[in-house]
Design a protein around this motif. Sequence first.
Motif, mmCIF file in Angstrom:
data_model
loop_
_atom_site.group_PDB
_atom_site.id
_atom_site.type_symbol
_atom_site.label_atom_id
_atom_site.label_comp_id
_atom_site.label_asym_id
_atom_site.label_seq_id
_atom_site.Cartn_x
_atom_site.Cartn_y
_atom_site.Cartn_z
ATOM 1 N N ALA A 218 0.897 -1.305 0.090
ATOM 2 C CA ALA A 218 0.201 0.014 0.059
ATOM 3 C C ALA A 218 0.775 1.352 0.104
ATOM 4 C CB ALA A 218 -0.800 0.111 1.185
ATOM 5 N N VAL A 219 0.179 2.194 -0.477
ATOM 6 C CA VAL A 219 1.016 3.603 -0.609
ATOM 7 C C VAL A 219 -0.047 4.657 -0.122
ATOM 8 C CG1 VAL A 219 1.962 5.540 -1.943
ATOM 9 C CG2 VAL A 219 2.481 3.237 -2.402
ATOM 10 N N GLY A 220 -0.032 5.155 0.992
ATOM 11 C CA GLY A 220 -0.879 6.078 1.808
ATOM 12 C C GLY A 220 -0.193 7.622 1.794
ATOM 13 N N TYR A 221 -0.912 8.794 1.894
ATOM 14 C CA TYR A 221 -0.279 10.043 2.316
ATOM 15 C C TYR A 221 -0.983 10.772 3.094
ATOM 16 C CZ TYR A 221 1.198 14.682 0.280
ATOM 17 O OH TYR A 221 1.914 15.935 -0.050
ATOM 18 N N ARG A 222 -0.261 11.314 3.912
ATOM 19 C CA ARG A 222 -0.698 12.247 5.272
ATOM 20 C C ARG A 222 -0.447 13.524 5.229
ATOM 21 N NH1 ARG A 222 0.128 12.040 11.889
ATOM 22 N NH2 ARG A 222 -1.932 11.225 12.375
ATOM 23 N N PHE A 223 -1.359 14.251 5.463
ATOM 24 C CA PHE A 223 -1.316 15.923 5.286
ATOM 25 C C PHE A 223 -2.095 16.581 6.325
ATOM 26 C CE2 PHE A 223 -5.144 14.489 3.002
ATOM 27 C CZ PHE A 223 -5.871 15.571 3.335
ATOM 28 N N SER A 224 -1.446 17.647 6.542
ATOM 29 C CA SER A 224 -2.213 18.621 7.673
ATOM 30 C C SER A 224 -3.096 19.642 6.959
ATOM 31 C CB SER A 224 -1.033 19.297 8.325
ATOM 32 O OG SER A 224 -0.283 18.483 9.184
ATOM 33 N N PRO A 225 -4.105 19.819 7.263
ATOM 34 C CA PRO A 225 -5.071 20.428 6.149
ATOM 35 C C PRO A 225 -4.926 21.987 6.250
ATOM 36 C CG PRO A 225 -6.350 19.689 8.193
ATOM 37 C CD PRO A 225 -5.075 18.924 8.183
ATOM 38 N N GLU A 226 -4.292 22.539 7.497
ATOM 39 C CA GLU A 226 -4.216 23.920 7.352
ATOM 40 C C GLU A 226 -3.042 24.424 8.340
ATOM 41 O OE1 GLU A 226 -7.878 26.487 7.877
ATOM 42 O OE2 GLU A 226 -8.641 24.836 8.705
ATOM 43 N N GLU A 227 -2.374 25.493 8.070
ATOM 44 C CA GLU A 227 -1.268 26.083 8.731
ATOM 45 C C GLU A 227 -1.750 27.297 9.327
ATOM 46 O OE1 GLU A 227 2.574 24.732 6.417
ATOM 47 O OE2 GLU A 227 1.545 26.571 5.513
ATOM 48 N N PRO A 228 -1.250 27.728 10.337
ATOM 49 C CA PRO A 228 -1.750 29.070 11.054
ATOM 50 C C PRO A 228 -1.089 30.062 10.464
ATOM 51 C CG PRO A 228 -0.214 27.856 12.643
ATOM 52 C CD PRO A 228 -0.481 27.054 11.457
ATOM 53 N N GLU A 229 -0.075 30.050 9.756
ATOM 54 C CA GLU A 229 1.007 31.127 9.346
ATOM 55 C C GLU A 229 -0.016 31.880 8.079
ATOM 56 O OE1 GLU A 229 3.696 28.054 10.959
ATOM 57 O OE2 GLU A 229 2.022 28.193 9.477
ATOM 58 N N THR A 230 0.620 33.170 7.957
ATOM 59 C CA THR A 230 0.026 34.000 6.866
ATOM 60 C C THR A 230 1.373 34.594 6.205
ATOM 61 O OG1 THR A 230 -2.046 34.623 8.116
ATOM 62 C CG2 THR A 230 -1.132 35.888 6.053
ATOM 63 N N PRO A 231 1.710 34.039 4.936
ATOM 64 C CA PRO A 231 0.883 33.073 4.244
ATOM 65 C C PRO A 231 0.979 31.835 4.578
ATOM 66 C CG PRO A 231 2.622 33.643 3.103
ATOM 67 C CD PRO A 231 2.668 34.462 4.127
ATOM 68 N N GLY A 232 -0.024 30.765 4.432
ATOM 69 C CA GLY A 232 0.016 29.561 4.864
ATOM 70 C C GLY A 232 -0.959 28.620 4.162
ATOM 71 N N ILE A 233 -1.125 27.283 4.427
ATOM 72 C CA ILE A 233 -1.825 26.462 3.831
ATOM 73 C C ILE A 233 -3.430 26.532 4.201
ATOM 74 C CG2 ILE A 233 -2.559 24.040 3.397
ATOM 75 C CD1 ILE A 233 0.471 23.411 3.619
ATOM 76 N N THR A 234 -4.300 26.775 3.546
ATOM 77 C CA THR A 234 -5.644 27.042 3.910
ATOM 78 C C THR A 234 -6.746 25.621 3.383
ATOM 79 O OG1 THR A 234 -6.323 27.880 1.630
ATOM 80 C CG2 THR A 234 -5.474 29.484 3.203
ATOM 81 N N MET A 235 -7.863 25.659 3.685
ATOM 82 C CA MET A 235 -8.487 24.618 3.311
ATOM 83 C C MET A 235 -8.804 24.400 1.845
ATOM 84 S SD MET A 235 -9.495 22.135 5.619
ATOM 85 C CE MET A 235 -10.814 21.583 4.901
#
Length: 367
Positions: A218-235
């Motif tokens: 199997a191959v899976g992928y884990r991710f964090s949906p958001e970051e608190p920083e600006t700029p940062g990852i959003t939903m």
Amino acid sequence: MKSKYASLFETATWRSGLELKNKIVMAPMTNFSSNEDGTVTDAEIAYYARRSKGVSAVITACTYVTPNGKGFEGEFAADRDEMIPSLARLASAIKAEGAKAILQIFHGGRQAPPHLVDGDVVSASSVPAEAEGSPVPRELSATEVEEIVAAFGETTRRAVEAGFDGVEIHGANGYLIQQFFSPHSNRREDRWGERLAFPLAVVDAVKQAAAKADHPFAVGYRFSPEEPETPGITMADTLELIDALKEKELDYLHVSLMEFWSEPRRGVDDTRTRLEIIKERAGDAVPVIGVGSIYTADDAVKALGTGVDLIAIGRGLIIEPDWVQKVESGQEESISVKLDKEAQEQLVVPDPLWKAIIHTPGWFPGV
């Protein structure tokens, strides 16, 4: 088992052909307990074996794919072929108790402590993390980026040779893969400045290596949906990531959250939980593993009721190694939900991990 918990014990078969005996997996958690040379210790083997009897799969602590990717004291290595016997010990200990063994693979990037990487802290760009005292990382050259992509593939090959049933690509928690996806840490102007380029290249390298396994892998992928920083990852960014990953024929997506019921910070106009939004976007294309503060059987059933495909339990399995067996045998009322600070030996937790738990108030219930 009470009928209301039956959904937790439904079987599942992933795209790779890997068969899971129930819907509960052990979440990956760093344990700080490996030998100086990067081999696994007897204490780690015992810790994993103790928790491998009931769950359908164990996702190990992360292991680094290159020497400059080491992110923790006492982290076991998978960056060279000499580590295959060590990895094989771990895989066989988990599988001997009836669980599938999934190796989590990563690179720490700018989160790597300088003293563990000879001071050469690297990242997508020379942008430090916002935490006080964070080192300014060196921007990786394009050639080095390609070498790290290849290293993810090589580590997957080692996982296959060591007898693992799969790998989980650790694209979460602010480590290198996330650093390339984040507008905070990736300011590049070459082709690796396209923020999906590195994560997808890693997936391709890992999938290519996994395809050579002679058993379901199997191959899976884990991710964090958001970051608190600006700029940062959003939903909104994360939904784009999911759209791209859906095309890669992965076995699962694993969302990294401390709290299953957490809600979006920004990027979507939606009052549902992050996991519900993510599962809707993933649809039937790829299973989603949900995680975050699941301690009781009722917690797990309620979480599974949101539509996620599997539940990962981390802290709950340290507190209660017999979690699955107790639910299965109708003894769910006896599940411990707070850490017994006098029970280290009984719980089979290595000293470095135990000390980290005891000295981090609020991390575990009861501490």
